[in-house]
Design a protein around this motif. Structure first.
Motif, PDB file in Angstrom:
ATOM      1  N   LYS A 154       0.831  -1.194   0.000  1.00 51.32           N
ATOM      2  CA  LYS A 154       0.000   0.000   0.000  1.00 51.32           C
ATOM      3  C   LYS A 154       0.875   1.256   0.000  1.00 51.32           C
ATOM      4  O   LYS A 154       1.831   1.351   0.781  1.00 51.32           O
ATOM      5  CB  LYS A 154      -0.902   0.033   1.239  1.00 51.32           C
ATOM      6  CG  LYS A 154      -1.916  -1.093   1.319  1.00 51.32           C
ATOM      7  CD  LYS A 154      -2.997  -0.928   0.275  1.00 51.32           C
ATOM      8  CE  LYS A 154      -4.080  -1.976   0.411  1.00 51.32           C
ATOM      9  NZ  LYS A 154      -5.147  -1.805  -0.597  1.00 51.32           N
ATOM     10  N   ARG A 155       0.570   2.151  -0.869  1.00 49.10           N
ATOM     11  CA  ARG A 155       1.279   3.428  -0.897  1.00 49.10           C
ATOM     12  C   ARG A 155       0.284   4.572  -1.133  1.00 49.10           C
ATOM     13  O   ARG A 155      -0.819   4.355  -1.619  1.00 49.10           O
ATOM     14  CB  ARG A 155       2.350   3.453  -1.990  1.00 49.10           C
ATOM     15  CG  ARG A 155       1.843   3.137  -3.368  1.00 49.10           C
ATOM     16  CD  ARG A 155       2.990   3.021  -4.378  1.00 49.10           C
ATOM     17  NE  ARG A 155       2.494   2.646  -5.695  1.00 49.10           N
ATOM     18  CZ  ARG A 155       1.982   3.498  -6.567  1.00 49.10           C
ATOM     19  NH1 ARG A 155       1.869   4.783  -6.241  1.00 49.10           N
ATOM     20  NH2 ARG A 155       1.562   3.098  -7.753  1.00 49.10           N
ATOM     21  N   GLU A 156       0.714   5.763  -0.781  1.00 46.01           N
ATOM     22  CA  GLU A 156      -0.155   6.939  -0.867  1.00 46.01           C
ATOM     23  C   GLU A 156      -0.503   7.256  -2.316  1.00 46.01           C
ATOM     24  O   GLU A 156       0.370   7.223  -3.185  1.00 46.01           O
ATOM     25  CB  GLU A 156       0.546   8.142  -0.222  1.00 46.01           C
ATOM     26  CG  GLU A 156      -0.326   9.371  -0.089  1.00 46.01           C
ATOM     27  CD  GLU A 156       0.399  10.494   0.636  1.00 46.01           C
ATOM     28  OE1 GLU A 156      -0.107  10.962   1.662  1.00 46.01           O
ATOM     29  OE2 GLU A 156       1.487  10.892   0.158  1.00 46.01           O
ATOM     30  N   ASP A 157      -1.787   7.535  -2.553  1.00 41.74           N
ATOM     31  CA  ASP A 157      -2.237   7.916  -3.905  1.00 41.74           C
ATOM     32  C   ASP A 157      -1.898   9.393  -4.139  1.00 41.74           C
ATOM     33  O   ASP A 157      -2.630  10.298  -3.729  1.00 41.74           O
ATOM     34  CB  ASP A 157      -3.750   7.687  -4.026  1.00 41.74           C
ATOM     35  CG  ASP A 157      -4.216   7.821  -5.466  1.00 41.74           C
ATOM     36  OD1 ASP A 157      -3.571   8.564  -6.239  1.00 41.74           O
ATOM     37  OD2 ASP A 157      -5.234   7.192  -5.818  1.00 41.74           O
ATOM     38  N   THR A 158      -0.770   9.648  -4.802  1.00 45.28           N
ATOM     39  CA  THR A 158      -0.266  11.019  -4.997  1.00 45.28           C
ATOM     40  C   THR A 158      -1.227  11.880  -5.815  1.00 45.28           C
ATOM     41  O   THR A 158      -1.441  13.052  -5.510  1.00 45.28           O
ATOM     42  CB  THR A 158       1.103  10.989  -5.692  1.00 45.28           C
ATOM     43  OG1 THR A 158       1.986  10.142  -4.942  1.00 45.28           O
ATOM     44  CG2 THR A 158       1.700  12.389  -5.781  1.00 45.28           C
ATOM     45  N   ALA A 159      -1.798  11.285  -6.843  1.00 50.10           N
ATOM     46  CA  ALA A 159      -2.705  12.051  -7.711  1.00 50.10           C
ATOM     47  C   ALA A 159      -3.915  12.546  -6.935  1.00 50.10           C
ATOM     48  O   ALA A 159      -4.336  13.708  -7.054  1.00 50.10           O
ATOM     49  CB  ALA A 159      -3.151  11.203  -8.895  1.00 50.10           C
ATOM     50  N   LYS A 160      -4.487  11.666  -6.099  1.00 48.91           N
ATOM     51  CA  LYS A 160      -5.641  12.069  -5.303  1.00 48.91           C
ATOM     52  C   LYS A 160      -5.262  13.112  -4.266  1.00 48.91           C
ATOM     53  O   LYS A 160      -6.045  14.001  -3.939  1.00 48.91           O
ATOM     54  CB  LYS A 160      -6.263  10.853  -4.612  1.00 48.91           C
ATOM     55  CG  LYS A 160      -7.054   9.957  -5.560  1.00 48.91           C
ATOM     56  CD  LYS A 160      -7.794   8.873  -4.791  1.00 48.91           C
ATOM     57  CE  LYS A 160      -8.651   8.036  -5.735  1.00 48.91           C
ATOM     58  NZ  LYS A 160      -9.395   6.977  -5.009  1.00 48.91           N
TER      59      LYS A 160
END
Length: 264
Positions: free
Chosen positions: A235-241
């Protein structure tokens, strides 16, 4: 709003329109009265004057000149106590299909800065119009006083025609010099106003940049409380969102923050 740079039709500022109506139509309608009438048309959502692109001066085309003449005629026919609301309705009926109303606040609602600047510049233009009208009125009174004084002296004693001509020439010269001084003062006042406007624009820009940075930090803190994740295994942070969340947060809160800052 009409783009003045692409229109060949002649137009007048409020001050020039007042002069035009007096010289060409024989109607003595002060700038203050013109402003009041068109403010009423905007208030009752009947018609909105176009503005120049940079100075944001309100301008009149032939349609607006016709509206002023109609308004004046109605006042002459039915009395000067007709309400602004009544006259706005009368104009709407008389010029149906030709009028153009648009909400300046709604048009520029995406930028609190533009709304504030439009109102500020419009207020400055109104004050300049009033000053110019006051100066013209003072000059008219000054000339009338000179003429009255000349008439009084003539009645008391009839001097030599050459002396009388010399005195009249001196007074005319004095009036011209006073008018020139007043004109120079008005130019200085206009320069000061332009400097004030530029300074105001810079202050607003700096304030907007500062508030945007503050809102971005707030948005990041809000995002950190419950960040969106992507990926099935890792799991990684959704940068676009995250970027979209921050931009939406800034757009939502910036107008309110700008308004609060400008009220201080």
């Amino acid at each position: 709003m009409r783009e003045l740079s692409t229109i060949e039709e002649p137009y007048w500022t409020l001050g020039k329109a007042s002069e035009y109506l007096k010289q060409e139509k024989g109607l003595n309608i002060p700038v203050v009265t013109l402003r009041t009438w068109f403010n009423a048309l905007e208030k009752y959502k009947v018609h909105t004057l176009s503005r120049t692109e940079h100075k944001r001066e309100r301008v009149l085309f032939q349609l607006e000149i016709d509206i002023v003449i109609f308004w004046h005629q109605q006042k002459e026919l039915y009395g000067k106590n007709l309400s602004s609301e009544f006259m706005a309705n009368a104009v709407q009926k008389q010029f149906e299909g030709k009028l153009n109303y648009y909400d300046l606040n709604q048009q520029t609602s995406s930028s609190s800065e533009l709304v504030t600047m439009d109102r500020f510049i419009e207020r400055v233009n109104d004050e300049l119009d009033d000053r110019i009208e006051l100066m013209k009125d003072e000059m008219r009174k000054f000339k009338e006083e000179l003429y009255q004084e000349f008439e009084n002296r003539t009645r008391l004693a009839l001097p030599d025609p050459k002396v009388r001509e010399q005195e009249e020439a001196e007074r005319a010269k004095e009036a011209a010099e006073k008018a020139k001084v007043e004109e120079e003062k008005e130019k200085e006042r206009q320069k000061e106003t332009e400097i004030l406007i530029r300074s105001y624009q810079v202050d607003i820009y700096i304030t907007e940049m500062r508030l945007k940075n503050e809102l971005k930090r707030e948005a990041e803190e809000e995002w950190a409380k419950d960040p969106a994740k992507v990926g099935f295994i890792i799991k990684r942070e959704d940068t676009a969102k995250k970027v979209q969340f921050i931009n939406d947060y800034v757009d939502k809160h910036l107008p309110e923050r700008m308004e609060e800052e400008l009220k201080k």
